[in-house]
Scaffold this active site. Structure first.
Site, mmCIF file in Angstrom:
data_model
loop_
_atom_site.group_PDB
_atom_site.id
_atom_site.type_symbol
_atom_site.label_atom_id
_atom_site.label_comp_id
_atom_site.label_asym_id
_atom_site.label_seq_id
_atom_site.Cartn_x
_atom_site.Cartn_y
_atom_site.Cartn_z
ATOM 1 N N TYR A 24 0.971 -1.125 -0.343
ATOM 2 C CA TYR A 24 0.246 0.315 0.016
ATOM 3 C C TYR A 24 0.755 1.432 -0.158
ATOM 4 C CZ TYR A 24 -2.946 3.710 2.140
ATOM 5 O OH TYR A 24 -3.258 4.758 1.956
ATOM 6 N N PRO A 77 0.641 14.973 2.521
ATOM 7 C CA PRO A 77 -0.318 14.750 2.705
ATOM 8 C C PRO A 77 -0.034 13.004 2.874
ATOM 9 C CG PRO A 77 -1.003 15.422 1.303
ATOM 10 C CD PRO A 77 0.708 16.229 1.726
ATOM 11 N N ALA A 79 -2.713 8.754 4.166
ATOM 12 C CA ALA A 79 -3.405 8.843 5.324
ATOM 13 C C ALA A 79 -3.312 7.651 5.697
ATOM 14 C CB ALA A 79 -4.399 8.012 4.002
ATOM 15 N N SER A 106 -2.981 14.373 5.978
ATOM 16 C CA SER A 106 -4.583 14.046 5.702
ATOM 17 C C SER A 106 -5.260 14.080 6.025
ATOM 18 C CB SER A 106 -4.182 13.004 4.818
ATOM 19 O OG SER A 106 -4.587 11.768 4.674
ATOM 20 N N GLN A 127 -4.825 19.254 4.377
ATOM 21 C CA GLN A 127 -5.157 18.158 3.445
ATOM 22 C C GLN A 127 -6.783 18.074 3.087
ATOM 23 O OE1 GLN A 127 -5.244 14.966 2.211
ATOM 24 N NE2 GLN A 127 -6.066 15.219 -0.028
ATOM 25 N N TYR A 129 -9.950 16.413 0.189
ATOM 26 C CA TYR A 129 -10.394 15.806 -1.117
ATOM 27 C C TYR A 129 -11.376 16.287 -1.450
ATOM 28 C CZ TYR A 129 -6.742 11.947 -1.979
ATOM 29 O OH TYR A 129 -5.418 11.184 -1.454
ATOM 30 N N THR A 155 -6.294 18.527 -3.083
ATOM 31 C CA THR A 155 -5.653 17.644 -3.564
ATOM 32 C C THR A 155 -6.726 17.574 -4.945
ATOM 33 O OG1 THR A 155 -4.450 16.340 -1.658
ATOM 34 C CG2 THR A 155 -5.356 14.807 -3.974
ATOM 35 N N ARG A 164 -4.565 0.906 -8.570
ATOM 36 C CA ARG A 164 -3.998 0.335 -7.747
ATOM 37 C C ARG A 164 -3.542 -1.367 -7.346
ATOM 38 N NH1 ARG A 164 -4.324 5.185 -3.229
ATOM 39 N NH2 ARG A 164 -4.459 6.499 -4.519
ATOM 40 N N LYS A 232 -3.206 20.856 -5.086
ATOM 41 C CA LYS A 232 -2.302 19.650 -4.727
ATOM 42 C C LYS A 232 -2.848 18.531 -6.190
ATOM 43 C CE LYS A 232 0.052 15.900 -2.532
ATOM 44 N NZ LYS A 232 -0.448 14.793 -2.620
ATOM 45 N N HIS A 256 1.192 12.774 -7.472
ATOM 46 C CA HIS A 256 0.517 11.660 -6.220
ATOM 47 C C HIS A 256 1.366 10.303 -5.807
ATOM 48 C CE1 HIS A 256 -3.473 11.608 -3.844
ATOM 49 N NE2 HIS A 256 -3.296 10.688 -3.499
ATOM 50 N N GLY A 289 9.371 11.841 -5.290
ATOM 51 C CA GLY A 289 10.361 11.469 -5.240
ATOM 52 C C GLY A 289 11.638 11.755 -5.227
ATOM 53 N N ARG A 291 14.504 11.907 -2.757
ATOM 54 C CA ARG A 291 15.574 10.629 -1.696
ATOM 55 C C ARG A 291 16.609 11.482 -1.311
ATOM 56 N NH1 ARG A 291 10.857 10.226 -1.950
ATOM 57 N NH2 ARG A 291 10.023 8.331 -3.143
ATOM 58 N N ARG A 311 6.182 8.707 0.661
ATOM 59 C CA ARG A 311 6.670 7.279 1.400
ATOM 60 C C ARG A 311 8.130 7.864 2.763
ATOM 61 N NH1 ARG A 311 5.582 7.528 -4.060
ATOM 62 N NH2 ARG A 311 3.854 5.431 -4.415
HETATM 63 C C1 LIG Z 1 0.607 5.868 1.633
HETATM 64 C C2 LIG Z 1 0.069 7.030 0.590
HETATM 65 C C3 LIG Z 1 -0.721 8.032 0.815
HETATM 66 C C4 LIG Z 1 -0.919 8.675 0.721
HETATM 67 N N1 LIG Z 1 -2.254 8.819 1.208
HETATM 68 C C5 LIG Z 1 -2.919 10.894 0.105
HETATM 69 C C6 LIG Z 1 -3.664 11.388 1.362
HETATM 70 O O1 LIG Z 1 -4.533 11.119 1.753
HETATM 71 N N2 LIG Z 1 -4.267 12.381 0.096
HETATM 72 C C7 LIG Z 1 -3.148 13.347 -0.411
HETATM 73 O O2 LIG Z 1 -3.625 14.306 -1.675
HETATM 74 N N3 LIG Z 1 -2.101 12.488 -1.013
HETATM 75 C C8 LIG Z 1 -1.683 11.372 -0.689
HETATM 76 N N4 LIG Z 1 -0.519 10.465 -0.858
HETATM 77 C C9 LIG Z 1 0.307 11.180 -1.955
HETATM 78 C C10 LIG Z 1 1.593 12.108 -1.324
HETATM 79 O O3 LIG Z 1 1.007 13.337 -0.583
HETATM 80 C C11 LIG Z 1 2.248 12.474 -2.244
HETATM 81 O O4 LIG Z 1 1.959 13.160 -3.638
HETATM 82 C C12 LIG Z 1 3.012 11.574 -2.900
HETATM 83 O O5 LIG Z 1 2.985 10.471 -1.598
HETATM 84 C C13 LIG Z 1 5.037 12.139 -2.938
HETATM 85 O O6 LIG Z 1 5.876 11.517 -3.621
HETATM 86 P P1 LIG Z 1 6.724 9.998 -2.709
HETATM 87 O O7 LIG Z 1 6.383 9.024 -1.590
HETATM 88 O O8 LIG Z 1 8.028 9.768 -3.651
HETATM 89 O O9 LIG Z 1 7.975 11.704 -2.528
HETATM 90 C C14 LIG Z 1 -0.450 9.411 -0.320
HETATM 91 C C15 LIG Z 1 1.165 8.502 -1.033
HETATM 92 C C16 LIG Z 1 1.316 7.876 -0.252
HETATM 93 C C17 LIG Z 1 2.229 6.557 0.069
#
Ligand SMILES: Cc1cc2nc3c(=O)[nH]c(=O)nc-3n(C[C@H](O)[C@H](O)[C@H](O)COP(=O)(O)O)c2cc1C
Length: 366
Positions: A24, A77, A79, A106, A127, A129, A155, A164, A232, A256, A289, A291, A311
């Site tokens: 996930y 953000p 979840a 989130s 954040q 939705y 978002t 997914r 976003k 995202h 991305g 890192r 992440r």
């Molecule tokens: C497990 C997970 C849950 C996420 N939940 C949300 C969320 O609730 N709302 C949202 O706007 N983006 C969500 N995202 C997207 C992140 O805000 C973000 O755009 C993305 O993780 C950035 O990439 P990175 O993981 O490579 O840093 C989520 C991403 C992940 C990996």
């Protein structure tokens, strides 16, 4: 040995999380091409160092929409932080604040936004939705303002959930012990019903998100809050321009983390055209991305005011709670400072488009 790189936190998190939770967190949509591109996009750039510049002090501190930060860094953000650590967002907030880092909470946080605000020592944004239930959105906006949140981040890339595949195969659903603490449980029932071949989250989104919203609806959200609103999930100059015309305070350039439209453009490629379109009339935040400190530097050089990490913050949280979140952002700040020194750009304002160039070298070691 304590982690020396962001990737070290990922390896630690892998040992703590079960396979379904790991999928996930890690997964993207469809063929995960955009997910792969997020990291690869940074490898299309290389830095242009200047020498014989006084870099005895490198200053990473900045202010973004009134949020004072030790470095232009924030938690994206994501979840349900309790999926990866029992203290959930309380630990994230404590850890991020200690590092002088922004935390974008989130709408699906597993702790209440008021409790998060109580333990936070750094800036918070909320954040959202666009739910069908506008009364719920208005109430959340009011609660965020009352609790001291500095901005709303709407978002806009999720009219429905991306496909997914990992979650579908796993029949992924949210553990009922972990709840969306800020939303009426009656709204969330679909998130708990796991079945192989289906994603509870996708079904929940289909039932509760409003896929009919358009630019014209933003006036309503603006009318129920005094907080600045960022959009976003903007990936084109056209939409960045529309965002500013419709009163947004800025945009978060994001795909995202490769979890929504697969084959969407990497945010880094979209960043220059969006910065040009916004043209200083609002803030431009970037995620996807990031890192390493050199990645942060590259995004800043292409015009971002700040970057968010999704992440990696979850990896740190899983690996060691609040302390590890603090350490992760301290590590990134130190890497950014080191990059500024070696690139001869001691102030954030020195990190401009001349600090990077497109390159054919693409090898990435992690
Ligand atoms: C497990 C997970 C849950 C996420 N939940 C949300 C969320 O609730 N709302 C949202 O706007 N983006 C969500 N995202 C997207 C992140 O805000 C973000 O755009 C993305 O993780 C950035 O990439 P990175 O993981 O490579 O840093 C989520 C991403 C992940 C990996």
């Amino acid at each position: 040995m304590s982690p020396l790189t962001v990737a070290d936190y990922r390896a630690l998190a892998r040992t703590r999380l079960d396979d379904r939770t790991w999928d996930y967190v890690e997964g993207g949509s469809d063929g995960e091409r955009t997910l792969a591109d997020c990291a690869a996009a940074f490898d299309r750039y290389r830095l242009r160092p200047r020498v014989l510049v006084d870099v005895s002090t490198c200053d990473t501190a900045t202010t973004v929409l009134g949020a004072r930060l030790a470095a232009p860094l924030g938690v994206a953000p994501t979840a349900y932080h309790q999926l990866v650590h029992p203290d959930g967002e309380l630990a994230t907030a404590a850890g991020a604040g200690q590092a002088g880092t922004l935390f974008v909470v989130s709408i699906f946080a597993s702790r209440s936004i008021e409790d998060i605000a109580t333990v936070a020592t750094g800036p918070l944004w909320l954040q959202l939705y666009w739910l069908r239930r506008r009364d719920v959105l208005a109430e959340l906006a009011g609660r965020a303002e009352a609790a001291g949140y500095g901005a709303l981040v709407l978002t806009v890339d999720t009219p429905r959930l991306g496909k997914r595949v990992r979650d579908l195969r796993n029949g992924f659903a949210i553990d009922p012990a972990v709840s969306a603490a800020n939303l009426d449980p009656a709204l969330m029932t679909l998130t708990y019903g796991g079945r192989s071949g289906s994603s509870a989250l996708a079904e929940h989104v289909q039932a509760t998100f409003d896929a009919s919203v358009t630019w014209a609806d933003l006036a309503w959200l603006r009318s129920v809050t005094r907080l600045p609103i960022l959009l976003k999930g903007v990936l084109t100059a056209e939409d960045a321009r529309l965002a500013m015309e419709h009163g947004a305070a800025g945009v978060v350039v994001s795909n995202h983390g490769g979890r929504q439209l697969d084959a969407a453009v990497p945010g880094l490629c979209a960043l220059p055209e969006i910065v040009a379109a916004v043209a200083g009339t609002g803030v431009v935040v970037f995620d996807g991305g990031v890192r390493r400190g050199t990645d942060v530097f590259t995004a800043l050089a292409l015009g971002a005011d700040a970057v968010l990490l999704g992440r990696p913050a979850l990896w740190a949280l899983a690996a060691g709670g609040a302390t590890a979140v603090t350490d992760l952002f301290a590590l990134l700040r130190a890497e950014l400072s080191g990059t500024m020194a070696l690139a001869g750009r001691p102030r954030l304002t020195d990190i401009d488009a001349t600090a990077v160039m497109r390159s054919e070298a693409r090898r990435r070691l992690d």
